[in-house]
Design a protein around this motif. Structure first.
Motif, short mmCIF file in Angstrom:
data_model
loop_
_atom_site.label_atom_id
_atom_site.label_comp_id
_atom_site.label_asym_id
_atom_site.label_seq_id
_atom_site.Cartn_x
_atom_site.Cartn_y
_atom_site.Cartn_z
N ILE A 207 11.71 -64.64 12.23
CA ILE A 207 12.95 -64.78 11.47
C ILE A 207 13.35 -63.41 10.90
N PHE A 208 12.35 -62.59 10.62
CA PHE A 208 12.64 -61.25 10.07
C PHE A 208 13.52 -60.42 11.01
N ILE A 209 13.47 -60.74 12.32
CA ILE A 209 14.33 -60.02 13.28
C ILE A 209 15.79 -60.14 12.85
N PHE A 210 16.15 -61.31 12.28
CA PHE A 210 17.55 -61.54 11.92
C PHE A 210 17.85 -61.29 10.44
N ALA A 211 16.84 -60.85 9.68
CA ALA A 211 17.09 -60.60 8.25
C ALA A 211 18.11 -59.47 8.12
N GLY A 212 19.08 -59.66 7.24
CA GLY A 212 20.14 -58.66 7.10
C GLY A 212 21.36 -59.01 7.92
N VAL A 213 21.38 -60.24 8.48
CA VAL A 213 22.48 -60.64 9.36
C VAL A 213 23.82 -60.64 8.62
N GLU A 214 23.76 -60.73 7.28
CA GLU A 214 25.02 -60.75 6.51
C GLU A 214 25.72 -59.39 6.52
N ILE A 215 24.98 -58.33 6.89
CA ILE A 215 25.57 -56.98 6.85
C ILE A 215 26.77 -56.85 7.78
N SER A 216 26.68 -57.46 8.97
CA SER A 216 27.77 -57.29 9.93
C SER A 216 29.06 -57.94 9.43
N SER A 217 28.93 -58.84 8.42
CA SER A 217 30.12 -59.52 7.92
C SER A 217 31.07 -58.57 7.20
N VAL A 218 30.59 -57.37 6.83
CA VAL A 218 31.50 -56.42 6.17
C VAL A 218 32.63 -56.02 7.13
N HIS A 219 32.40 -56.21 8.43
CA HIS A 219 33.44 -55.84 9.41
C HIS A 219 34.39 -56.99 9.71
N ALA A 220 34.14 -58.17 9.09
CA ALA A 220 34.93 -59.35 9.43
C ALA A 220 36.42 -59.14 9.16
N ASN A 221 36.71 -58.36 8.10
CA ASN A 221 38.11 -58.14 7.75
C ASN A 221 38.79 -57.14 8.66
N ASN A 222 37.95 -56.36 9.34
CA ASN A 222 38.50 -55.23 10.10
C ASN A 222 38.60 -55.56 11.59
N ILE A 223 38.65 -56.86 11.89
CA ILE A 223 38.70 -57.24 13.30
C ILE A 223 40.02 -57.97 13.54
N GLU A 224 40.56 -57.82 14.73
CA GLU A 224 41.82 -58.53 15.04
C GLU A 224 41.54 -60.03 15.00
N ASN A 225 42.42 -60.78 14.34
CA ASN A 225 42.33 -62.24 14.28
C ASN A 225 40.92 -62.73 13.91
N PRO A 226 40.47 -62.47 12.66
CA PRO A 226 39.09 -62.81 12.29
C PRO A 226 38.76 -64.30 12.46
N LYS A 227 39.78 -65.16 12.23
CA LYS A 227 39.53 -66.61 12.30
C LYS A 227 38.97 -67.00 13.67
#
Length: 470
Positions: A207-227
């Motif tokens: 599970i530690f492989i995926f720890a920090g998965v929330e970090i990529s969410s900082v780019h959610a606003n910067n993507i075309e059509n986030p929804k």
């Protein structure tokens, strides 16, 4: 902000993959043999996906400030916001010791002295030298600019691609090795062996492989059509990570003789592949040197990353003025030095626990437990914000209307974290039975102390701590 170039869907998948691509976790996967398929799917479906989707809603809702401590502060209160930022800082003490421990192992192979990889005193000394080394370099130079993206390409991508290619060629040439972790396959091997509860502890390491998965969410606003695009990017990244890690993990399980895997030694499978395929040993030295560069670049990035978010907490009055000190280059010197000192103390575990494998696993699990507490706080905050701030703009929202999907995802996260915490407290099968009690005491004590210190600091905080508070 408007003229910033939007990230494409492929761009975001690339960034997310880069963040999690690491050869370091492959031995922890491989040691579980065929069961790694089950563990990896559990980690991805119950852990990585729900947390990534919840974080996407939260980070698009709090676009400007961002970060888990802001989500928790708004969803729960300031105290738990502080605990969140504190835990994201202190988990690094254990995480960095684990990462730095691989430096000693790799160095042994670079200089053709593989026997050093299982020498505790040597590993301990290298952790101290490498961590203090990158700390002092960061105080003097802008290491992020110097290392840039090259560190990831040299130290992560190229070695990972080679590991997968060599592993697949080895498997095509030799088939499934009977003496390996994959030998004598039975369908029951795909599920965990509940008669050996100690083997479940590896789930925590996976599970530690995926720890920090929330970090990529900082780019959610910067993507075309986030929804539409953000969930596609997250799901695609997680699927690709599962496939890549499983191909690497299974081919390594197939090459290493059963019972012989070294968790902190990623060079071991390269050595086996090269000897079997007749590739000169110099290739192994070169790959070890490349991974070594990658590990040092990663250590370097972590020296300043978490302390920069902590100094914001200190400036806002969360910590005494002593923590607000900066160097002329604006480096949060108090945090950086405390980190280095505590990391030096945690690395003493390599002397106390005689087996390098056991020390490596214990520290991986401690890091996972601390991360899990943060995810509990994020899941509770995500639900509470739906009721506290129903009108908040959420460019990415779980479920078109109503709160059912958010309840489902949050409860799924809490369930998976509950499972992770339970298996984390089962002493791993690599430990000697005489070490079981010590293991459980260490994990509980480390967690209670880390959370307790944060609550005590918060309880005694003074208004005068706030920066510029005249």
């Amino acid at each position: 902000m408007a003229n910033r170039k939007k990230l494409t869907l492929f761009g975001l998948i690339g960034i997310t993959m880069a963040f999690f691509g690491t050869v370091r976790s492959v031995p922890t996967l491989s040691i579980t043999g065929w069961t790694q398929i089950f563990y990896m799917l559990v980690a991805a479906i119950l852990f990585a996906l729900p947390i990534a989707l919840m974080s996407a809603e939260l980070s698009t809702g709090f676009a400007e400030e961002g970060g888990p401590q802001v989500w928790v502060k708004n969803g729960m209160d300031e105290k738990w916001g502080f605990v969140t930022s504190w835990l994201l800082w202190v988990q690094m003490f254990f995480g960095m010791v684990m990462v730095a421990s691989t430096v000693g192992v790799l160095f042994g192979y670079v200089v053709n002295r593989p026997e050093l990889s299982s020498n505790n005193i040597f590993i301990f000394a290298v952790i101290l030298v490498s961590y203090w080394g990158v700390t002092l370099l960061n105080l003097k130079f802008d290491m992020v600019k110097i290392a840039g993206n090259w560190g990831a390409i040299i130290g992560v991508y190229i070695p990972f691609v080679f590991l997968v290619i060599l592993g697949v060629i080895y498997m095509l040439k030799n088939g499934i090795q009977q003496g390996s972790y994959l030998g004598h396959f039975k369908a029951s091997d795909l599920l965990p062996d509940l008669s050996d509860l100690g083997s479940l502890a590896y789930l925590s390491g996976i599970i530690f492989i995926f720890a920090g998965v929330e970090i990529s969410s900082v780019h959610a606003n910067n993507i075309e059509n986030p929804k539409r695009n953000y969930p596609i990017a997250v799901i695609a990244s997680v699927i690709l990570l599962v496939i890549f890690n499983l191909v690497a993990g299974l081919t390594v399980s197939n090459a290493v003789p059963a019972g012989k895997i070294e968790l902190a030694n990623i060079t071991q499978p390269y050595l086996i592949f090269c000897q079997d395929l007749g590739i000169p040993v110099i290739f192994v030295n070169v790959i070890s040197a490349m991974i070594l560069i990658g590990v040092l670049v990663q250590l370097s990035a972590w020296v300043l990353g978490p302390s920069k978010s902590m100094i914001k907490v200190a400036d806002e009055g969360g910590l005494p003025p002593f923590f607000q000190k900066r160097t002329a280059r604006d480096i949060p010197i108090t945090f950086v030095m405390i980190q280095a000192i505590v990391i030096s103390l945690v690395s003493v575990l390599y002397i106390v626990v005689p087996d390098v494998n056991s020390a490596f696993l214990i520290i991986t699990i401690t890091t996972t437990i601390l991360y899990c507490i943060v995810y509990v706080l994020i899941a509770i905050s995500a639900i509470r914000l739906r009721y506290k701030r129903p009108d908040m703009e959420r460019p990415f929202r779980l479920g078109a209307r109503g709160n059912t999907l958010m309840w489902f995802v949050s409860l799924l996260t809490l369930l998976s974290i509950g499972i992770t915490l339970v298996v984390s407290l089962i002493p791993p099968s690599v430990l000697d039975p005489s070490q079981y009690t010590g293991y459980v005491i260490f994990q509980i004590a480390a967690t209670v102390i880390m959370v307790g210190v944060a609550l005590i600091i918060y309880k005694f905080k003074k208004p005068s701590w706030k920066k510029n508070n005249h």
